[in-house]
Design a protein around this motif. Structure first.
Motif, PDB file in Angstrom:
ATOM      1  N   ASP A  35      -4.875  -3.747 -12.834  1.00  0.00           N
ATOM      2  CA  ASP A  35      -5.432  -2.414 -12.570  1.00  0.00           C
ATOM      3  C   ASP A  35      -4.478  -1.347 -13.112  1.00  0.00           C
ATOM      4  O   ASP A  35      -3.389  -1.133 -12.577  1.00  0.00           O
ATOM      5  CB  ASP A  35      -5.637  -2.221 -11.074  1.00  0.00           C
ATOM      6  CG  ASP A  35      -6.457  -0.979 -10.753  1.00  0.00           C
ATOM      7  OD1 ASP A  35      -6.693  -0.163 -11.672  1.00  0.00           O
ATOM      8  OD2 ASP A  35      -6.865  -0.834  -9.585  1.00  0.00           O
ATOM      9  N   VAL A  36      -4.885  -0.698 -14.205  1.00  0.00           N
ATOM     10  CA  VAL A  36      -4.053   0.359 -14.808  1.00  0.00           C
ATOM     11  C   VAL A  36      -4.757   1.713 -14.744  1.00  0.00           C
ATOM     12  O   VAL A  36      -4.389   2.651 -15.447  1.00  0.00           O
ATOM     13  CB  VAL A  36      -3.709   0.009 -16.279  1.00  0.00           C
ATOM     14  CG1 VAL A  36      -2.857  -1.242 -16.349  1.00  0.00           C
ATOM     15  CG2 VAL A  36      -4.977  -0.165 -17.125  1.00  0.00           C
ATOM     16  N   ARG A  37      -5.749   1.828 -13.858  1.00  0.00           N
ATOM     17  CA  ARG A  37      -6.545   3.062 -13.816  1.00  0.00           C
ATOM     18  C   ARG A  37      -5.722   4.280 -13.421  1.00  0.00           C
ATOM     19  O   ARG A  37      -6.068   5.406 -13.783  1.00  0.00           O
ATOM     20  CB  ARG A  37      -7.709   2.899 -12.835  1.00  0.00           C
ATOM     21  CG  ARG A  37      -8.809   1.970 -13.329  1.00  0.00           C
ATOM     22  CD  ARG A  37      -9.866   1.752 -12.269  1.00  0.00           C
ATOM     23  NE  ARG A  37      -9.342   0.964 -11.151  1.00  0.00           N
ATOM     24  CZ  ARG A  37     -10.049   0.633 -10.075  1.00  0.00           C
ATOM     25  NH1 ARG A  37     -11.307   1.056  -9.971  1.00  0.00           N
ATOM     26  NH2 ARG A  37      -9.522  -0.094  -9.113  1.00  0.00           N
ATOM     27  N   ALA A  38      -4.642   4.065 -12.690  1.00  0.00           N
ATOM     28  CA  ALA A  38      -3.865   5.211 -12.201  1.00  0.00           C
ATOM     29  C   ALA A  38      -3.002   5.842 -13.279  1.00  0.00           C
ATOM     30  O   ALA A  38      -2.430   6.908 -13.062  1.00  0.00           O
ATOM     31  CB  ALA A  38      -2.985   4.768 -11.033  1.00  0.00           C
ATOM     32  N   PHE A  39      -2.919   5.195 -14.449  1.00  0.00           N
ATOM     33  CA  PHE A  39      -2.033   5.689 -15.498  1.00  0.00           C
ATOM     34  C   PHE A  39      -2.837   6.380 -16.592  1.00  0.00           C
ATOM     35  O   PHE A  39      -4.062   6.306 -16.643  1.00  0.00           O
ATOM     36  CB  PHE A  39      -1.197   4.534 -16.047  1.00  0.00           C
ATOM     37  CG  PHE A  39      -0.440   3.824 -14.959  1.00  0.00           C
ATOM     38  CD1 PHE A  39       0.722   4.360 -14.438  1.00  0.00           C
ATOM     39  CD2 PHE A  39      -0.925   2.648 -14.411  1.00  0.00           C
ATOM     40  CE1 PHE A  39       1.400   3.728 -13.414  1.00  0.00           C
ATOM     41  CE2 PHE A  39      -0.260   2.008 -13.388  1.00  0.00           C
ATOM     42  CZ  PHE A  39       0.906   2.554 -12.881  1.00  0.00           C
ATOM     43  N   ARG A  91       0.841  -1.198   0.000  1.00  0.00           N
ATOM     44  CA  ARG A  91       0.000   0.000   0.000  1.00  0.00           C
ATOM     45  C   ARG A  91       0.873   1.244   0.000  1.00  0.00           C
ATOM     46  O   ARG A  91       1.916   1.254   0.667  1.00  0.00           O
ATOM     47  CB  ARG A  91      -0.907   0.012   1.239  1.00  0.00           C
ATOM     48  CG  ARG A  91      -1.779  -1.216   1.400  1.00  0.00           C
ATOM     49  CD  ARG A  91      -2.933  -1.209   0.452  1.00  0.00           C
ATOM     50  NE  ARG A  91      -3.758  -2.420   0.616  1.00  0.00           N
ATOM     51  CZ  ARG A  91      -4.862  -2.671  -0.069  1.00  0.00           C
ATOM     52  NH1 ARG A  91      -5.265  -1.809  -0.982  1.00  0.00           N
ATOM     53  NH2 ARG A  91      -5.537  -3.774   0.131  1.00  0.00           N
ATOM     54  N   PRO A  92       0.493   2.278  -0.716  1.00  0.00           N
ATOM     55  CA  PRO A  92      -0.635   2.322  -1.646  1.00  0.00           C
ATOM     56  C   PRO A  92      -0.365   1.477  -2.894  1.00  0.00           C
ATOM     57  O   PRO A  92       0.790   1.284  -3.296  1.00  0.00           O
ATOM     58  CB  PRO A  92      -0.751   3.812  -1.991  1.00  0.00           C
ATOM     59  CG  PRO A  92       0.632   4.339  -1.795  1.00  0.00           C
ATOM     60  CD  PRO A  92       1.207   3.569  -0.649  1.00  0.00           C
ATOM     61  N   LYS A  93      -1.428   1.000  -3.520  1.00  0.00           N
ATOM     62  CA  LYS A  93      -1.306   0.068  -4.643  1.00  0.00           C
ATOM     63  C   LYS A  93      -0.528   0.654  -5.819  1.00  0.00           C
ATOM     64  O   LYS A  93       0.072  -0.078  -6.601  1.00  0.00           O
ATOM     65  CB  LYS A  93      -2.695  -0.360  -5.113  1.00  0.00           C
ATOM     66  CG  LYS A  93      -3.444  -1.234  -4.131  1.00  0.00           C
ATOM     67  CD  LYS A  93      -4.790  -1.652  -4.706  1.00  0.00           C
ATOM     68  CE  LYS A  93      -5.536  -2.579  -3.752  1.00  0.00           C
ATOM     69  NZ  LYS A  93      -6.840  -2.997  -4.315  1.00  0.00           N
ATOM     70  N   ILE A  94      -0.560   1.966  -5.953  1.00  0.00           N
ATOM     71  CA  ILE A  94       0.092   2.621  -7.086  1.00  0.00           C
ATOM     72  C   ILE A  94       1.583   2.299  -7.138  1.00  0.00           C
ATOM     73  O   ILE A  94       2.187   2.269  -8.221  1.00  0.00           O
ATOM     74  CB  ILE A  94      -0.133   4.152  -7.025  1.00  0.00           C
ATOM     75  CG1 ILE A  94       0.462   4.850  -8.249  1.00  0.00           C
ATOM     76  CG2 ILE A  94       0.427   4.728  -5.744  1.00  0.00           C
ATOM     77  CD1 ILE A  94      -0.167   4.470  -9.548  1.00  0.00           C
TER      78      ILE A  94
END
Length: 410
Positions: A106-110, A77-80
């Protein structure tokens, strides 16, 4: 493709710490001789590899864990942080193709417009049945160029649930060489009159497998005067619930929970019928394992099971009718909360149901009341599996599909 060129760099995103169907397929795949020069790179959450996978993975692939960077741990954590480390590894390794083994990364942060530097394929082996955040699935498939599905049911589940538009190649699951009978050793079975009828089931002892139904099928058969017993192979959290059900129904000594078996050949040789009680299966690998040993199969007519069990050829598929509430009332077992399964006869996703034990007992009697019919079904099962593509053919199909995307990149 020109085989004299440098090896193509294939990067695999896969979980190698635990052992399941898809992890075994991955390990056997990287160990299979490729039709053109390749280098395998494995990017996993950890560099630790399960013992049964370790030899193949370490011998045939370089492995990298996203939990470390420059020798230092990367926190969960954090997952990013680990997600960013994965992105870094992918770009530094410069793959020619990425194959993602049954994971929704999970690629939502990019960046919404950012894509990986090469074609990416998703290998669907049951992940689509789990509930994913819509935004996660949307961002993930935005980066995917194509899909390889383990069954037609897996293909339709992805298309109906996530509205994917990428091309989907279906490569039906195949048995690894280690679980197949030696060529010519599997013979058609005959029922043995000197002992009880023995049913078998195998898998993780978890709610989705509904093994309590096998216990109740034995109960239903014995109520009809049939000397029936069952063997259940596997380990898991539901063992205590199964033991309680067996005791409650007075079936001690008639239902054997034998735990994890390394010699599945002995298991299949001992049973007369294989009963898949699962309420969800993207394909049903144990069903074709049983058929390979000449054991007719009974399974639910949902998801990919009718692709593994050919109706009237290798066994019988029954449309499930039992509600979650009725199943729990009968077994007192935990209930899996899978929201949707694929119903092939209607080509739609809908809430799951379980198999009725009385209908299972009917199917058992249909297959065993006539010894000649049973032997015919057993012979058909052996012949059907022998005619299906083996694991080498599956690997060749996977490489053929990848070559198509590699040629596109070239």
């Amino acid at each position: 493709m020109n085989e004299t060129r440098a090896p193509r760099r294939l990067l695999h995103l896969v979980n190698v710490r635990t052992v399941g169907g898809v992890e075994r397929i991955f390990a056997d795949f990287v160990a299979h001789p490729p039709p053109f020069p390749v280098q395998h790179f494995t990017v996993a959450d950890h560099r630790t590899v399960a013992p049964t996978l370790a030899q193949a993975v370490h011998r045939h692939s370089q492995i990298f864990g996203i939990n470390t960077f420059a020798g230092l741990p990367v926190p969960r954590r954090p997952k990013i942080l680990r997600a960013a480390n994965r992105e870094r590894l992918i770009r530094e390794l410069k793959p020619d193709l990425i194959l993602i083994w049954n994971q929704f990364i999970d690629v939502r942060a990019f960046s919404q417009d950012s894509r990986w530097p090469c074609p990416a394929l998703h290998y669907e082996h049951g992940g689509a049945w789990y509930q994913q955040a819509p935004a996660l699935a949307e961002a993930f498939f935005r980066r995917i160029d194509g899909v390889i599905a383990v069954s037609q049911a897996a293909r339709r589940t992805l298309q109906l649930k996530y509205q994917i538009t990428q091309p989907v190649d279906v490569c039906l699951n195949a048995l690894s060489p280690g679980v197949l009978p030696a060529r010519g050793s599997a013979k058609p079975r005959t029922l043995k009159n000197h002992r009880p009828l023995i049913l078998g089931g195998a898998g993780r002892l978890v709610p989705v497998k509904c093994f309590g139904l096998l216990v109740l099928t034995v109960k239903a058969l014995r109520a009809r005067g049939v000397e029936a017993e069952a063997i259940i192979a596997g380990t898991g959290a539901e063992r205590a619930a199964l033991e309680a059900l067996i005791a409650r129904e007075g079936l001690q000594g008639k239902i054997r929970l034998v735990g994890l078996l390394y010699d599945m050949a002995a298991f299949y040789k001992e049973i007369d019928l294989y009963v898949s009680t699962s309420m969800r299966e993207p394909f049903g690998l144990t069903c074709i394992e049983a058929a390979a040993w000449g054991v007719p199969v009974i399974a639910a007519a949902i998801d990919g099971l009718p692709e593994a069990v050919r109706e009237g050829v290798t066994g019988i598929c029954i449309k499930p009718t039992l509600s979650h509430e009725a199943y729990h009332a009968l077994t007192q077992a935990p209930i899996d909360t899978s929201p949707l399964v694929y119903w092939p006869d209607e080509d739609r996703l809908a809430p799951p149901k379980m198999l009725d034990p009385e209908m299972l007992a009917d199917a058992v009697l249909r297959l065993t009341s006539d010894p000649d019919y049973y032997r015919q079904m057993s012979a058909q099962a052996v012949a059907d599996i022998a005619a299906r593509g083996d694991f080498g053919a599956l690997c060749d199909d996977l490489y053929r599909i990848m070559a198509r995307y590699l040629d596109r990149k070239s």
